[in-house]
Design a protein around this motif. Sequence first.
Motif, PDB file in Angstrom:
ATOM      1  N   PHE A 264      48.363  36.721  35.844  1.00  0.00           N
ATOM      2  CA  PHE A 264      47.716  37.767  35.040  1.00  0.00           C
ATOM      3  C   PHE A 264      47.096  38.870  35.893  1.00  0.00           C
ATOM      4  O   PHE A 264      46.988  40.013  35.446  1.00  0.00           O
ATOM      5  N   GLY A 265      46.717  38.556  37.142  1.00  0.00           N
ATOM      6  CA  GLY A 265      46.268  39.607  38.058  1.00  0.00           C
ATOM      7  C   GLY A 265      47.419  40.561  38.348  1.00  0.00           C
ATOM      8  O   GLY A 265      47.281  41.791  38.304  1.00  0.00           O
ATOM      9  N   ILE A 266      48.569  39.968  38.618  1.00  0.00           N
ATOM     10  CA  ILE A 266      49.763  40.759  38.926  1.00  0.00           C
ATOM     11  C   ILE A 266      50.162  41.609  37.719  1.00  0.00           C
ATOM     12  O   ILE A 266      50.509  42.788  37.834  1.00  0.00           O
ATOM     13  N   LEU A 267      50.052  41.001  36.547  1.00  0.00           N
ATOM     14  CA  LEU A 267      50.436  41.704  35.312  1.00  0.00           C
ATOM     15  C   LEU A 267      49.499  42.875  35.005  1.00  0.00           C
ATOM     16  O   LEU A 267      49.955  43.966  34.634  1.00  0.00           O
ATOM     17  N   ILE A 268      48.208  42.647  35.168  1.00  0.00           N
ATOM     18  CA  ILE A 268      47.244  43.704  34.822  1.00  0.00           C
ATOM     19  C   ILE A 268      47.430  44.906  35.754  1.00  0.00           C
ATOM     20  O   ILE A 268      47.503  46.056  35.306  1.00  0.00           O
ATOM     21  N   LYS A 269      47.559  44.613  37.028  1.00  0.00           N
ATOM     22  CA  LYS A 269      47.794  45.691  37.999  1.00  0.00           C
ATOM     23  C   LYS A 269      49.120  46.403  37.668  1.00  0.00           C
ATOM     24  O   LYS A 269      49.195  47.630  37.648  1.00  0.00           O
ATOM     25  N   GLY A 270      50.131  45.621  37.397  1.00  0.00           N
ATOM     26  CA  GLY A 270      51.450  46.187  37.089  1.00  0.00           C
ATOM     27  C   GLY A 270      51.418  47.010  35.813  1.00  0.00           C
ATOM     28  O   GLY A 270      52.016  48.084  35.730  1.00  0.00           O
ATOM     29  N   TYR A 271      50.712  46.537  34.829  1.00  0.00           N
ATOM     30  CA  TYR A 271      50.599  47.253  33.549  1.00  0.00           C
ATOM     31  C   TYR A 271      50.000  48.646  33.774  1.00  0.00           C
ATOM     32  O   TYR A 271      50.477  49.640  33.255  1.00  0.00           O
ATOM     33  N   ARG A 272      48.948  48.691  34.596  1.00  0.00           N
ATOM     34  CA  ARG A 272      48.262  49.973  34.800  1.00  0.00           C
ATOM     35  C   ARG A 272      49.084  50.936  35.632  1.00  0.00           C
ATOM     36  O   ARG A 272      49.019  52.138  35.439  1.00  0.00           O
ATOM     37  N   GLU A 273      49.888  50.397  36.551  1.00  0.00           N
ATOM     38  CA  GLU A 273      50.510  51.329  37.503  1.00  0.00           C
ATOM     39  C   GLU A 273      52.032  51.354  37.516  1.00  0.00           C
ATOM     40  O   GLU A 273      52.615  52.225  38.144  1.00  0.00           O
TER      41      GLU A 273
ATOM     42  N   ARG B 190      44.654  40.403  43.066  1.00  0.00           N
ATOM     43  CA  ARG B 190      43.663  39.327  43.124  1.00  0.00           C
ATOM     44  C   ARG B 190      42.324  39.789  42.543  1.00  0.00           C
ATOM     45  O   ARG B 190      41.661  39.068  41.803  1.00  0.00           O
ATOM     46  N   ALA B 191      41.980  41.043  42.863  1.00  0.00           N
ATOM     47  CA  ALA B 191      40.710  41.592  42.360  1.00  0.00           C
ATOM     48  C   ALA B 191      40.743  41.670  40.828  1.00  0.00           C
ATOM     49  O   ALA B 191      39.755  41.370  40.154  1.00  0.00           O
ATOM     50  N   GLU B 192      41.913  42.049  40.277  1.00  0.00           N
ATOM     51  CA  GLU B 192      42.036  42.117  38.817  1.00  0.00           C
ATOM     52  C   GLU B 192      41.888  40.713  38.212  1.00  0.00           C
ATOM     53  O   GLU B 192      41.267  40.535  37.173  1.00  0.00           O
ATOM     54  N   LEU B 193      42.454  39.743  38.900  1.00  0.00           N
ATOM     55  CA  LEU B 193      42.379  38.366  38.400  1.00  0.00           C
ATOM     56  C   LEU B 193      40.935  37.885  38.387  1.00  0.00           C
ATOM     57  O   LEU B 193      40.471  37.305  37.398  1.00  0.00           O
ATOM     58  N   VAL B 194      40.228  38.182  39.508  1.00  0.00           N
ATOM     59  CA  VAL B 194      38.835  37.747  39.573  1.00  0.00           C
ATOM     60  C   VAL B 194      38.023  38.396  38.449  1.00  0.00           C
ATOM     61  O   VAL B 194      37.226  37.737  37.780  1.00  0.00           O
ATOM     62  N   LYS B 195      38.292  39.684  38.223  1.00  0.00           N
ATOM     63  CA  LYS B 195      37.577  40.371  37.137  1.00  0.00           C
ATOM     64  C   LYS B 195      37.862  39.689  35.789  1.00  0.00           C
ATOM     65  O   LYS B 195      36.958  39.490  34.974  1.00  0.00           O
ATOM     66  N   LEU B 196      39.114  39.342  35.591  1.00  0.00           N
ATOM     67  CA  LEU B 196      39.481  38.664  34.339  1.00  0.00           C
ATOM     68  C   LEU B 196      38.753  37.321  34.235  1.00  0.00           C
ATOM     69  O   LEU B 196      38.177  36.989  33.196  1.00  0.00           O
ATOM     70  N   GLN B 197      38.756  36.588  35.321  1.00  0.00           N
ATOM     71  CA  GLN B 197      38.105  35.271  35.302  1.00  0.00           C
ATOM     72  C   GLN B 197      36.603  35.387  35.055  1.00  0.00           C
ATOM     73  O   GLN B 197      35.988  34.495  34.479  1.00  0.00           O
ATOM     74  N   GLN B 198      36.038  36.530  35.496  1.00  0.00           N
ATOM     75  CA  GLN B 198      34.592  36.695  35.297  1.00  0.00           C
ATOM     76  C   GLN B 198      34.267  37.325  33.954  1.00  0.00           C
ATOM     77  O   GLN B 198      33.113  37.646  33.682  1.00  0.00           O
ATOM     78  N   GLY B 199      35.291  37.564  33.154  1.00  0.00           N
ATOM     79  CA  GLY B 199      35.029  38.043  31.796  1.00  0.00           C
ATOM     80  C   GLY B 199      34.938  39.545  31.657  1.00  0.00           C
ATOM     81  O   GLY B 199      34.438  40.052  30.644  1.00  0.00           O
ATOM     82  N   ASP B 200      35.407  40.289  32.658  1.00  0.00           N
ATOM     83  CA  ASP B 200      35.423  41.751  32.565  1.00  0.00           C
ATOM     84  C   ASP B 200      36.060  42.197  31.242  1.00  0.00           C
ATOM     85  O   ASP B 200      37.127  41.713  30.855  1.00  0.00           O
ATOM     86  N   GLU B 201      35.384  43.147  30.571  1.00  0.00           N
ATOM     87  CA  GLU B 201      35.786  43.466  29.207  1.00  0.00           C
ATOM     88  C   GLU B 201      37.180  44.076  29.109  1.00  0.00           C
ATOM     89  O   GLU B 201      38.009  43.640  28.301  1.00  0.00           O
TER      90      GLU B 201
END
Length: 567
Positions: A164-173, A211-222
């Motif tokens: 999901f980190g890879i996906l979120i980054k990929g989705y945005r860019e 990885r940073a996106e994944l950590v944000k997701l794991q920490q509940g970033d909105e």
Amino acid sequence: MSLDEIIQSAFQRAYPGVDFSWVRVVPATDAKFGDYQCNDALKYAKMNKLNPRQVGSDVAEQLKDEKVFEKVEVAGPGFLNLTVGSQWLSGRLRELCYSKSCLIPAIGAGKKIVIDYSSPNAAKQMHIGHIRSTVIGCAIDRIFRSLGYEVIADNHLGDWGTQFGILIKGYRECLTDEERENLTVANLEKCYVLSAAKAKEEDGLWKDACRAELVKLQQGDEANTELWKRFIDISIGEFERMYAKLGVKFDTYRGESFYNSMMPGVVEKLLKVGLAKESEGALIVDLAEEKLGVAIVRKSDGGYNYTTSDLACVESRVAEYNPERIIYVTDDRQKLHFRQFFSIAAKTGFADVKLVHVPFGLMSFQGKAISTREGNLIRLDDLLAEAKRRALEIVSNRNAGSIENLADTEKLAEQIGYGAVKYADLSHDPATAIDFDWDKALALEGNSGPYLQYAYARVCSLMDKAEVEESSLTNTFAVAQPSEKRLALQLLEFPNVVVRAAEAYKPSLLADYLFQLAQLYSSFYQNSPILKSEESVKIARLSLCALFARVLGTGLALLGIETPRRI
Ligand code: ARG
């Protein structure tokens, strides 16, 4: 009284005071010995060091006046060969006919089970690797429901993890505005591939960003949580499109993410009971004594894994549903995982719930493997479309010139095409690897879905032609001719087969049975003229036909295969 009860009571009369509830009557292995046999005189003799032949004769003696049997013979070392009379047979057929459930016993009444099946990974399209879990799981689900179990069908989506980190980054860019707006699973797959490729770049910048996106997701970033939710919703929407085609329905979609917050508690418990220990920074459970190796329950980076997640999941299911059993349907490469996790679960206090893994062999496609590495993944959607296209060809050829309604024809092609795909899978023991072959799956002759659907449609059209009131087909059944009797005996086996298929978690037992049933019907049909017979014979034979149609239809429905009345 059932045959089992009749024989049990004969044993009791021969040997008073003994419990014989374990004695069983089974269909004869060969029609020349009789209709049924009981092998338990041998068993009883062995247990008590008696002469088995004598035990057999003692029991046979008690059956002398039993009207159910035309003939009772003691054979070989003490087998009881039983031939039933036509009155009993006809009476049993009548009971089958009047029974709403086709005499399937409600052995699951008041019991709950969870079946975990299909369970694809989110943000990816389903490919033919997903078909077996879906189709076998759904058949097991239907079979257990028919036995009166309350079934909770749970789709354990793979909806959490590093992807999901890879996906979120990929989705945005990696996607265009338009692709982002009309997000589909295909687009998600595409952005995953692009993003994962960039994550391999040498400078490591992209990888760190993922990885940073994944950590944000794991920490509940909105923002990331919202994106993740959108990915999951779109995936479920797409999966449900496949499930609708396959007639599959889930009660819940509890993905891995649902159990996230429970993982630390699981590990704590494992530590408390002394099962988990440190090893090279990770936390492991050592199962070497059982020859199951080592299961990692917390990685050295603090992350949890599949075992931990399944332990949390079982705890949650037990707390919420208190099921008597949980059935997991996955491919056999996960065997070790399930053995490890079942063993740990039993040791941490879930011994009451029966945990069952139904492993299935991989499916190859016309001789080719279907692994991602080999790059020849066939999307489930395409497979089903191809099945429909091929079925449409068959239907159109058969009905050339007489197709009244295009929508009906399309529907028919779906019923035949999807049924063929399902049956090709279900007619094999789940444990074996299978090779999918279009010609075999869609053959109108031989052990195929279309063959059984045609058998059903043909008997329906015969009934229509006969123009008799259905209510007149419930009293006498033709059982005098050998082929009639064999068909009748096979019909009566239906409820037993359903029980056996459930106990063994093998829908293939039901498929085998239905194929044999259809063959026996066809030999009856060839040997016993129906419409041209004198009225009472005609009615008795049509009654057998009607019962055959009902059992075949009910059986195919348990396999998730539809039965159009006209083909
Ligand atoms: N998502 C997994 C896969 O694709 C299957 C999950 C099976 N269920 C479970 N509780 N482990 O292989």
